[in-house]
Design an enzyme around this catalytic site. Structure first.
Site, PDB file in Angstrom:
ATOM      1  N   LEU A  33       0.812  -1.221   0.000  1.00 59.42           N
ATOM      2  CA  LEU A  33       0.000   0.000   0.000  1.00 59.42           C
ATOM      3  C   LEU A  33       0.844   1.269   0.000  1.00 59.42           C
ATOM      4  CD1 LEU A  33      -2.758  -1.040   2.591  1.00 59.42           C
ATOM      5  CD2 LEU A  33      -2.737  -1.378   0.113  1.00 59.42           C
ATOM      6  N   HIS A  34       0.366   2.267  -0.739  1.00 61.08           N
ATOM      7  CA  HIS A  34       0.968   3.597  -0.737  1.00 61.08           C
ATOM      8  C   HIS A  34      -0.150   4.628  -0.597  1.00 61.08           C
ATOM      9  CE1 HIS A  34      -0.547   3.742  -4.821  1.00 61.08           C
ATOM     10  NE2 HIS A  34       0.177   2.683  -5.155  1.00 61.08           N
ATOM     11  N   GLY A  36      -1.727   6.340  -2.595  1.00 57.41           N
ATOM     12  CA  GLY A  36      -2.835   6.169  -3.539  1.00 57.41           C
ATOM     13  C   GLY A  36      -3.912   5.273  -2.953  1.00 57.41           C
ATOM     14  N   HIS A  37      -3.490   4.103  -2.473  1.00 56.78           N
ATOM     15  CA  HIS A  37      -4.458   3.194  -1.837  1.00 56.78           C
ATOM     16  C   HIS A  37      -5.106   3.852  -0.612  1.00 56.78           C
ATOM     17  CE1 HIS A  37      -1.396   0.296  -3.567  1.00 56.78           C
ATOM     18  NE2 HIS A  37      -2.497  -0.174  -4.102  1.00 56.78           N
ATOM     19  N   GLY A 147      -9.162   3.340  -8.240  1.00 60.45           N
ATOM     20  CA  GLY A 147      -8.355   4.529  -8.498  1.00 60.45           C
ATOM     21  C   GLY A 147      -8.385   4.924  -9.965  1.00 60.45           C
ATOM     22  N   SER A 185       2.591   4.220  -7.393  1.00 57.77           N
ATOM     23  CA  SER A 185       2.372   2.860  -7.872  1.00 57.77           C
ATOM     24  C   SER A 185       3.294   1.919  -7.130  1.00 57.77           C
ATOM     25  CB  SER A 185       2.677   2.777  -9.374  1.00 57.77           C
ATOM     26  OG  SER A 185       2.745   1.414  -9.767  1.00 57.77           O
ATOM     27  N   SER A 186       2.773   0.734  -6.844  1.00 56.00           N
ATOM     28  CA  SER A 186       3.624  -0.275  -6.208  1.00 56.00           C
ATOM     29  C   SER A 186       4.779  -0.637  -7.126  1.00 56.00           C
ATOM     30  CB  SER A 186       2.804  -1.534  -5.898  1.00 56.00           C
ATOM     31  OG  SER A 186       1.634  -1.191  -5.192  1.00 56.00           O
TER      32      SER A 186
END
Lengths: 281, 281
Positions: A33-34, A36-37, A147, A185-186
């Site tokens: 997770l970053h 964004g999530h 997203g 993004s991962s």
């Protein structure tokens, strides 16, 4: 926050929650997770009584040449972040439970999945619509949040939800970017420091495209060529596609007008990065 | 009994019913109801608080050479019969609502749909799994009831339900036959009086096959040949298939043992009739 791994436990908990008249929101993720999530989880937290974040690296959305085992994972870190952002239930199923021996059922959206990423990853969206169908049936959400970074995915999911009559409201959250503009993004994890410093060219090229259009350019080929040139200046880049499409049908436009999506997929080193921008002309 | 045509009305009524803690059973039909359907409705009535019978001639399960418009319909008679058998809600959607402009999402079970009827009607089961997915999402049943007459359909639906994690219990009701043994079917309407008098040979041949197996025969080819011969005595018959398969995997068996399904599809005149028998050896 509680973690659930068992499908039937998740289903019965969801059923009980719905019976109590509470609203469930699902945030489907592949983990690592970053921000964004986390923005999706926060949006879910505002919209629902119970936020279920799923973490599952779904093998059916990876192609034969794409290494699902290499996809980055960090469940401990994910657990902390998911909870902090407002998750009530972390759903972390196993491969064995999700795709048991003899598994053979797939959900396919046809037309929308032939262009853009679908043209380069022919079974990808079949995997996405299948896993989302499964998650909808397991988590029984009223709302599901995706997203905008995965623009085509969001449109495909909306179409599938409508076509199959899922009683689920689809919300799409804006792209979260690093300060230099690179979309979170991962897969950014795969970038070397040099590549990481060059990767913001993707968003810069989208911004330049937007400026050209705002300046009156209506020929998609002119805009695409300019964008390609900018990205080609990066030695480690390899363009899968840059497309200017109708934001609803995902069909390439001959003239830039209406609701337009400019979407790109570009390898920077071994990381396949995607980004996009919505423009109303 | 009330009739609902609107999808959203059906969904909100189902949601309200579930919230009240009541059990919903779905009986999906293509209408032109006969005693076979009514036995499913009665089974639903025993198992649930709310029985929803759907009547919808689903175009996506008809092949290009099969005439969906010719499929027999009689909604007034159906309404009376459905109510008498215990239906609480008759769900009768329109084509336009079920497959609106731009429709493009399909559900496919792969392996199980390649044999038997699937081999002769390559898109049939894709249509079936798609419409059943839609009906599950619209009617939100706890239980769904299918007939053993469509043996492959019942097995495919079970597989799809398991694979896609639908929280729905699948029940399969036994075949209802006329006094002379012919399985009840809306398609029997296509038979001329002469053909109608000959059609019981299908069930007779299955019974003979069963007797042979009970008498010790274990070679499927011997049993199939005998069955074929019986059916070939009818001039108006044309065999699509007679197969002896594993009742779970639907794969042809080399030796008759375990749970066996003998299934056939035979044209009598222009009516394509199916029948089957389950045998435990």
């Amino acid at each position: 926050m509680k973690t659930v791994t068992d499908i039937e436990n998740m289903q019965s908990y969801a059923e009980k929650t719905r019976r109590e008249g509470k609203v469930i929101a699902l945030v489907p993720t592949m983990g690592f997770l970053h921000e964004g999530h986390l923005s999706l989880i926060r949006m879910a937290d505002k919209a629902a009584d119970l936020v279920v974040t799923s973490i599952y690296v779904n093998p059916t959305q990876f192609g034969p040449s794409e290494d699902v085992d290499q996809y980055p994972r960090d469940i401990d870190h994910d657990t902390t972040l998911a909870q902090q952002a407002g998750t009530d239930v972390l759903f972390v199923p196993t491969d064995k439970a999700m795709y048991p021996q003899g598994y053979q059922t797939f959900v396919t959206a046809e037309k929308l999945t032939r262009s853009l990423c679908g043209a380069f990853r022919p079974t990808h969206f079949r995997g996405v619509t299948t896993i989302v169908t499964k998650l909808f049936n397991i988590v029984k959400p009223h709302i599901a949040i995706f997203g905008q970074k995965d623009a085509q995915q969001a449109i495909v999911i909306r179409q599938m939800t409508r076509d199959l009559n899922f009683d689920v409201e689809i919300k799409v959250a804006p792209i979260i970017r690093h300060e230099d503009g690179l979309a979170m993004s991962s897969r950014n994890k795969y970038l070397t420091p040099q590549q990481r410093s060059e990767a913001p060219v993707l968003y810069q090229s989208l911004c330049e495209a937007q400026k050209m259009i705002e300046g009156g350019e209506r020929n998609p080929n002119v805009v695409k060529k300019y964008t390609q040139k900018m990205i080609d200046t990066i030695a480690s880049s390899k363009i899968d596609y840059i497309e200017i499409v109708d934001a609803v049908t995902l069909e390439a436009v001959r003239e830039i007008k209406g609701n337009i999506l400019i979407a790109l997929a570009v390898y920077i080193g071994k990381a396949r990065l995607i980004d996009n921008i919505l423009i109303k002309v």
